[in-house]
Write a protein that holds these residues in place. Sequence first.
Motif, PDB file in Angstrom:
ATOM      1  N   VAL A   1      17.953 -49.207  15.431  1.00  0.00           N
ATOM      2  CA  VAL A   1      17.653 -47.788  15.619  1.00  0.00           C
ATOM      3  C   VAL A   1      18.778 -46.931  15.041  1.00  0.00           C
ATOM      4  N   ALA A   2      20.029 -47.366  15.238  1.00  0.00           N
ATOM      5  CA  ALA A   2      21.165 -46.608  14.705  1.00  0.00           C
ATOM      6  C   ALA A   2      21.098 -46.503  13.190  1.00  0.00           C
ATOM      7  N   PHE A   3      20.776 -47.610  12.520  1.00  0.00           N
ATOM      8  CA  PHE A   3      20.684 -47.581  11.064  1.00  0.00           C
ATOM      9  C   PHE A   3      19.498 -46.743  10.603  1.00  0.00           C
ATOM     10  N   ALA A   4      18.379 -46.825  11.346  1.00  0.00           N
ATOM     11  CA  ALA A   4      17.214 -46.030  10.977  1.00  0.00           C
ATOM     12  C   ALA A   4      17.510 -44.535  11.111  1.00  0.00           C
ATOM     13  N   LEU A   5      18.126 -44.127  12.222  1.00  0.00           N
ATOM     14  CA  LEU A   5      18.438 -42.708  12.434  1.00  0.00           C
ATOM     15  C   LEU A   5      19.478 -42.210  11.438  1.00  0.00           C
ATOM     16  N   THR A   6      20.488 -43.046  11.173  1.00  0.00           N
ATOM     17  CA  THR A   6      21.519 -42.633  10.217  1.00  0.00           C
ATOM     18  C   THR A   6      20.947 -42.538   8.810  1.00  0.00           C
ATOM     19  N   GLY A   7      20.047 -43.471   8.470  1.00  0.00           N
ATOM     20  CA  GLY A   7      19.393 -43.390   7.169  1.00  0.00           C
ATOM     21  C   GLY A   7      18.516 -42.155   7.044  1.00  0.00           C
ATOM     22  N   LEU A   8      17.894 -41.758   8.158  1.00  0.00           N
ATOM     23  CA  LEU A   8      16.998 -40.606   8.139  1.00  0.00           C
ATOM     24  C   LEU A   8      17.754 -39.289   8.050  1.00  0.00           C
ATOM     25  N   PHE A   9      18.827 -39.168   8.833  1.00  0.00           N
ATOM     26  CA  PHE A   9      19.539 -37.886   8.920  1.00  0.00           C
ATOM     27  C   PHE A   9      20.851 -37.864   8.142  1.00  0.00           C
ATOM     28  N   GLY A  10      21.378 -39.042   7.789  1.00  0.00           N
ATOM     29  CA  GLY A  10      22.686 -39.091   7.157  1.00  0.00           C
ATOM     30  C   GLY A  10      22.740 -38.450   5.785  1.00  0.00           C
ATOM     31  N   LYS A  11      21.801 -38.818   4.923  1.00  0.00           N
ATOM     32  CA  LYS A  11      21.800 -38.259   3.563  1.00  0.00           C
ATOM     33  C   LYS A  11      21.611 -36.743   3.550  1.00  0.00           C
ATOM     34  N   PRO A  12      20.663 -36.185   4.333  1.00  0.00           N
ATOM     35  CA  PRO A  12      20.571 -34.715   4.378  1.00  0.00           C
ATOM     36  C   PRO A  12      21.861 -34.056   4.863  1.00  0.00           C
ATOM     37  N   LEU A  13      22.538 -34.664   5.842  1.00  0.00           N
ATOM     38  CA  LEU A  13      23.809 -34.101   6.307  1.00  0.00           C
ATOM     39  C   LEU A  13      24.853 -34.110   5.199  1.00  0.00           C
ATOM     40  N   ILE A  14      24.904 -35.213   4.448  1.00  0.00           N
ATOM     41  CA  ILE A  14      25.858 -35.293   3.347  1.00  0.00           C
ATOM     42  C   ILE A  14      25.511 -34.269   2.264  1.00  0.00           C
ATOM     43  N   THR A  15      24.226 -34.134   1.977  1.00  0.00           N
ATOM     44  CA  THR A  15      23.783 -33.193   0.945  1.00  0.00           C
ATOM     45  C   THR A  15      24.182 -31.760   1.296  1.00  0.00           C
ATOM     46  N   HIS A  16      24.010 -31.377   2.553  1.00  0.00           N
ATOM     47  CA  HIS A  16      24.258 -29.990   2.955  1.00  0.00           C
ATOM     48  C   HIS A  16      25.696 -29.741   3.404  1.00  0.00           C
ATOM     49  N   PHE A  17      26.338 -30.743   3.993  1.00  0.00           N
ATOM     50  CA  PHE A  17      27.661 -30.520   4.583  1.00  0.00           C
ATOM     51  C   PHE A  17      28.710 -31.523   4.105  1.00  0.00           C
ATOM     52  N   GLU A  18      28.363 -32.348   3.116  1.00  0.00           N
ATOM     53  CA  GLU A  18      29.255 -33.354   2.543  1.00  0.00           C
ATOM     54  C   GLU A  18      29.655 -34.393   3.592  1.00  0.00           C
ATOM     55  N   LEU A  19      30.647 -35.200   3.258  1.00  0.00           N
ATOM     56  CA  LEU A  19      31.050 -36.277   4.161  1.00  0.00           C
ATOM     57  C   LEU A  19      31.510 -35.750   5.513  1.00  0.00           C
ATOM     58  N   SER A  20      32.202 -34.634   5.499  1.00  0.00           N
ATOM     59  CA  SER A  20      32.716 -34.069   6.750  1.00  0.00           C
ATOM     60  C   SER A  20      31.598 -33.793   7.734  1.00  0.00           C
ATOM     61  N   GLY A  21      30.465 -33.324   7.234  1.00  0.00           N
ATOM     62  CA  GLY A  21      29.349 -33.000   8.115  1.00  0.00           C
ATOM     63  C   GLY A  21      28.792 -34.226   8.816  1.00  0.00           C
ATOM     64  N   LEU A  22      28.692 -35.348   8.085  1.00  0.00           N
ATOM     65  CA  LEU A  22      28.173 -36.577   8.680  1.00  0.00           C
ATOM     66  C   LEU A  22      29.095 -37.079   9.783  1.00  0.00           C
ATOM     67  N   TYR A  23      30.397 -37.122   9.508  1.00  0.00           N
ATOM     68  CA  TYR A  23      31.338 -37.672  10.479  1.00  0.00           C
ATOM     69  C   TYR A  23      31.517 -36.727  11.671  1.00  0.00           C
ATOM     70  N   LEU A  24      31.456 -35.431  11.417  1.00  0.00           N
ATOM     71  CA  LEU A  24      31.522 -34.470  12.516  1.00  0.00           C
ATOM     72  C   LEU A  24      30.305 -34.607  13.426  1.00  0.00           C
TER      73      LEU A  24
END
Length: 399
Positions: free
Chosen positions: A152-175
């Motif tokens: 589930v963690a990988f599925a959720l991160t795959g779903l939301f991770g790339k959009p977060l990186i696209t809009h807020f870069e790496l900092s947004g994902l880790y934050l």
Amino acid sequence: MASAVTAQNPPQKTAWMEVFVLWFAGISAAMQFAKFSVSYNELLAYYQAGPTWTGASISVVGTIGLIFGVTAGLMAGKIGYRKVLIGALTLGACLSFIQATLPSFEVVMATRVLEGFSQLGVVVAAPTMIAKLSAPQHRSITMGLWGTFFGVAFALTGLFGKPLITHFELSGLYLAHGLFMTSMLIALLLLLEKGEGRYSATPLPNNDGYFTKLGKIYRTPQTLLPGLVFVFYTCTLVSLLTYIPNFIESNSLRTTMQVVLPLLSTAGTFIAGTLSQYIMRPQRVAQLAYAGLAVGAILLSQLYDSVIVFTLLISQMVLFAGLIPGAALAMIPRLARNSEEQANGYGLIAQLGNLGATVGPPSFATLITAFGLYGMVGLVLFVCLMGSLFAFLASRLDS
């Protein structure tokens, strides 16, 4: 009273709210792997550290579990599961906030090592607490639910991770990950009783030294056998998800299967919990799972020419493989004689699981390179034979 619950006096009702929040805490811990996996290319471009070191930043978290898995089980029983869990989530949240500042790569690697201790603390304490908060009629179901946390963690991160990186870069994902862990920390501080009595039985007097205790864990079938059932699963599933799609020639179908296969694995894990609770013992579920995986592998070696049949067979194999962690996790509270053995069992599963994930992919890669599909099938059959053997031995403890 809740604090009067012990191994000899299990709860009559399952504390579902606490169980689900503990499950989400596990998801937040597994995201410590997933967030660096999904951001691998961006990390490679930003830090220019090269594929080897960037890849090491992903795997180093699991290395901590490989080295200290059993030790964590021993320490959690002594310190207290609630304290370990709260401390692990606090540490994990702080480390994500540090990563969100995009410090030097040396600092990033240091945070990843520390995240390994955070992740290990959660995966040892949380399932032990879930088992203690579950009524006997629900325990296999809640263990099956817990077993889905990684997928589930990988599925959720795959779903939301790339959009977060696209809009807020790496900092947004880790934050975002740091905020998620913080929310789990706050929720558990509000939900969990401050006393440890509800989450563990009164420990038996034990003056043995550390290495004596360590040896006892490896010699105790109740803690060792579920881990041995589990290690062959981690050896296989990561490799199946990595290498099987490469045998599919269609790019679009390959991409689709890379999404579908992890979901099938997660579904299998939850199904295993239900089967273990209502239909058969978890040891039998594990034997069924390995048998189904072996049959799928044999058929795959003979029917690989048809794309549709090939796709259906690999889906069946991953689904059956997904049953194994649910069954192995359900074995622990069934076989363990007290909460200390439960924690030791989860610690050993963390250690052996990381061992399997470490040695499995290169072993499969070597045989696939040498013998193609038949090399993969041969190793799967060996894994199924060994996993079934240890599941059978575990069933003898519960006959």
